[in-house]
Design a protein around this motif. Structure first.
Motif, PDB file in Angstrom:
ATOM      1  N   ARG A 321       0.808  -1.224   0.000  1.00  9.43           N
ATOM      2  CA  ARG A 321       0.000   0.000   0.000  1.00  9.43           C
ATOM      3  C   ARG A 321       0.847   1.283   0.000  1.00  9.43           C
ATOM      4  NH1 ARG A 321      -4.643   1.244   4.389  1.00  9.43           N
ATOM      5  NH2 ARG A 321      -5.463  -0.735   3.609  1.00  9.43           N
ATOM      6  N   ILE A 325       0.818   3.922  -3.118  1.00 12.92           N
ATOM      7  CA  ILE A 325       0.366   5.298  -2.934  1.00 12.92           C
ATOM      8  C   ILE A 325       1.516   6.277  -3.188  1.00 12.92           C
ATOM      9  CG2 ILE A 325      -0.455   6.978  -1.218  1.00 12.92           C
ATOM     10  CD1 ILE A 325      -2.138   4.719   0.000  1.00 12.92           C
ATOM     11  N   ARG A 490      -5.338   3.223  -4.340  1.00 12.29           N
ATOM     12  CA  ARG A 490      -5.801   3.107  -2.953  1.00 12.29           C
ATOM     13  C   ARG A 490      -6.803   1.981  -2.763  1.00 12.29           C
ATOM     14  NH1 ARG A 490      -4.319   8.145  -3.979  1.00 12.29           N
ATOM     15  NH2 ARG A 490      -3.147   9.280  -2.379  1.00 12.29           N
ATOM     16  N   GLU A 491      -7.003   1.216  -3.789  1.00 13.14           N
ATOM     17  CA  GLU A 491      -7.919   0.078  -3.724  1.00 13.14           C
ATOM     18  C   GLU A 491      -7.356  -1.040  -4.591  1.00 13.14           C
ATOM     19  OE1 GLU A 491      -9.282  -0.690  -6.858  1.00 13.14           O
ATOM     20  OE2 GLU A 491      -8.193   1.045  -7.601  1.00 13.14           O
TER      21      GLU A 491
END
Length: 608
Positions: A321, A325, A490-491
């Protein structure tokens, strides 16, 4: 059995047909076609069939209406669908039905197909449909396979095939990296046009297969695998025919003489583009897209992970993650399960296992141990962009983080043979459309596929919850589980492809039942699908039911205002016009598998 002539006939090229294959992929396409027909046992009927007439219009009046349209458009541009349904395959697909049906082929079938050649002719068709109350269903190219293909949701709808005659690239701007395209332009077509112009400083973001329409894929919010992978986020400007026949241009296109339609998406006032994505509120006839600058270098990489439970820590907050990002992991990458490593070889699963039920995991692992990547459970495919010194810096960070997982190893890609799947991902992530992804459909005879596509945070706990749920449901229904996670900013999307024998009613039912169970299971835990098959749209739309279905009520009001006669793609995304509501048209978990409802509400013609 499929004929030898069908299997060996030449695949059309782009120079011959707007939906054709580029010359550089012709050999791959011919090989893929041969493999598909090799395992096909479903016969092509030669018996003539009666055309379907949509509910709400009598047969005689329907044919009179088609005759009127044929006079307007030219007889060669109006075809009644009375011939046997031929499934074809990816590059030579039908525009009358879903070539990968999960219900009977006659359920979601067109009555006729029409071919407009301009926005003005699309307007003519829409006005005609309003006059006679004929449901119409637009397609760009009809290659939305796994989600319904070219099939209309309402049986007997007239399919508007936009791609056959509206397939021009209207503009490619090499200075601001934009283009303007019609619905019949494929990713293959745009890539070839850019290469022909020598614009090597621009890339096209492409999905796994490049034969689909750029307009169609983007409107359905499909994804590709470069940093420009969110196609909807990369579009700018639409031309739309509304269900009552008016034409609008969104964003800066509403200003006459404007020159930033493809470079600034918003314009002034409410941003209306969103209502034309995954909807039945208008027919898009032109769309602008942004193109990616050549980053000046790129390098693909691949990591293998040993255990199923490695998925959890890999996707936990302290590994993927923050790297994603922070744009250290730059593209829409894939984390794929080992069974896909085997299936994408294009051989039927009977090559490895002849028993019933899911193929044993140890059998899969035994086979991949013989392959260049070696034993593994998960593979991460990614790419780093930019000059070498920048790539080296980022790849060292990635290597350090990924190797926090015991047993993680970076594959030395220089040792991989040229036909290894890795090289297909390498091409796609560098903006070069390919043709390898289709091969896992050969996993079973008469291979078809349908997708389960829930969205979740980039989280190990969420990934393992979805993975374990999907695996359990697949095993309950005796289906092999083929999961892959596509990691966004973000997903992440879990894309599960159920591959089934479309000629076997029991296999189709098992696939349908498994999907419906997973949709409900996912919704209970707060996961919703980002797109789905036509047959599942009502159920998926029903899971987005916060505040007493407030969102669907809003969609219903928009539908009734924009499409008062309810003629445009009724039922798409679970949005039904007023004259269909309350008449049993919804296909849900408990409704059975008949796609039609009990007629439509009679209405007085609206003056247009």
């Amino acid at each position: 059995m499929s004929s030898f002539k069908e299997a060996t006939s030449k695949v059309p090229t782009l120079s011959e047909k707007h939906s054709g294959i580029p010359d550089y992929l012709l050999d791959k396409a011919q090989d893929a076609k041969a493999l598909i027909y090799e395992t096909r046992t479903k016969e092509t009927s030669t018996k003539q069939r009666l055309p379907v007439v949509p509910q709400g219009i009598e047969k005689k009046r329907f044919y009179e209406a088609l005759e009127e349209l044929a006079v307007q458009l030219g007889r060669e541009n109006v075809e009644v669908n009375h011939k046997p349904l031929v499934d074809g395959w990816y590059m030579e697909h039908p525009n009358t039905h879903d070539m990968m049906p999960i219900l009977d082929s006659e359920e979601l079938v067109a009555s006729a197909v029409v071919y407009p050649g301009s926005t003005e002719e699309v307007q003519d068709i829409v006005l005609w449909a309003n006059k006679y109350r004929v449901p119409i269903f637009p397609i760009s190219m009809g290659r939305n396979l796994g989600y319904g293909g070219a099939a209309p949701r309402v049986r007997g709808s007239v399919v508007i095939d936009l791609g056959k005659r509206m397939n021009s690239i209207l503009d490619i701007n090499p200075d601001d990296y934009t283009c303007l395209v019609e619905p019949g332009v494929s990713f293959y077509g745009l890539y070839e046009a850019i290469q022909a112009k020598g614009y090597t400083h621009m890339w096209v973001d492409t999905p796994d297969l490049g034969g689909g329409s750029i307009v169609g894929n983007t409107l359905d919010r499909g994804v590709g695998y470069t940093p420009y992978g969110d196609h909807w986020a990369c579009h700018s400007g639409l031309e739309v025919v509304l269900p009552t026949g008016e034409v609008i241009r969104t964003g800066m296109g509403a200003l006459p003489g404007n020159n930033t339609w493809q470079s600034f998406p918003y314009g002034f006032g409410p941003y209306s583009d969103g209502i034309f994505s995954q909807s039945n509120f208008g027919i898009v006839t032109k769309m602008g897209m942004t193109l990616m600058p050549n980053p000046g270098g790129h390098e693909s990489f691949m990591y293998a992970f040993d255990k199923e439970e490695d998925l959890g820590p890999l996707l936990q907050m302290d590994i993927i993650r923050p790297l994603r990002i922070g744009n250290i992991l730059e593209n829409v990458a894939q984390v794929r399960h080992v069974i896909q490593t085997l299936a994408v070889k294009g051989k039927p699963r009977s090559t490895y296992f002849k028993g019933e039920g899911p193929i044993p995991e140890e059998t899969v692992r035994e086979q991949v141990r013989k392959m260049p990547i070696g034993d593994h459970t998960w593979v991460y495919y990614g790419m780093s962009y930019g000059p070498e010194y920048i790539r080296k810096y980022k790849l060292e960070i990635i290597d350090k983080e990924f190797k926090k997982i015991p047993g993680a190893r970076r594959i030395d890609t220089s040792t991989l043979p040229s036909d290894e799947y890795f090289w297909s991902r390498d091409r796609i992530a560098s903006g070069v459309p390919d043709f390898v992804e289709l091969l896992w459909v050969n996993w079973v005879p008469n291979g078809a596929h349908v997708a389960f596509s829930p969205v979740s945070p980039i989280s190990g706990a969420d990934a393992m919850k979805l993975f374990n749920m999907g695996k359990r449901r697949h095993h309950e229904h005796g289906i092999d589980f083929l999961p892959a996670f596509c990691v966004g900013l973000r997903e992440m999307h879990l894309i599960v492809e159920i591959v089934y024998d479309k000629a076997d009613p029991k296999k189709r039912k098992a696939a349908n039942d498994c999907l419906r169970e997973m949709i409900d299971d996912a919704a209970k835990d707060g996961y919703g699908e980002y797109r789905t098959h036509l047959v599942l749209m009502d159920q998926v739309a029903g899971t987005y039911n916060w505040n007493d279905n407030a969102l669907m009520k809003f969609h219903d009001r928009l539908k009734d205002a924009l499409d008062p006669n309810g003629i445009l793609a009724p039922g798409k995304s679970g949005i039904w016009p007023a004259r269909y509501r309350g008449r049993g048209w919804e296909l849900t978990k408990t409704s059975g598998n008949r796609s039609e409802g009990n007629g439509v509400t009679p209405s007085v013609a609206t003056k247009l």
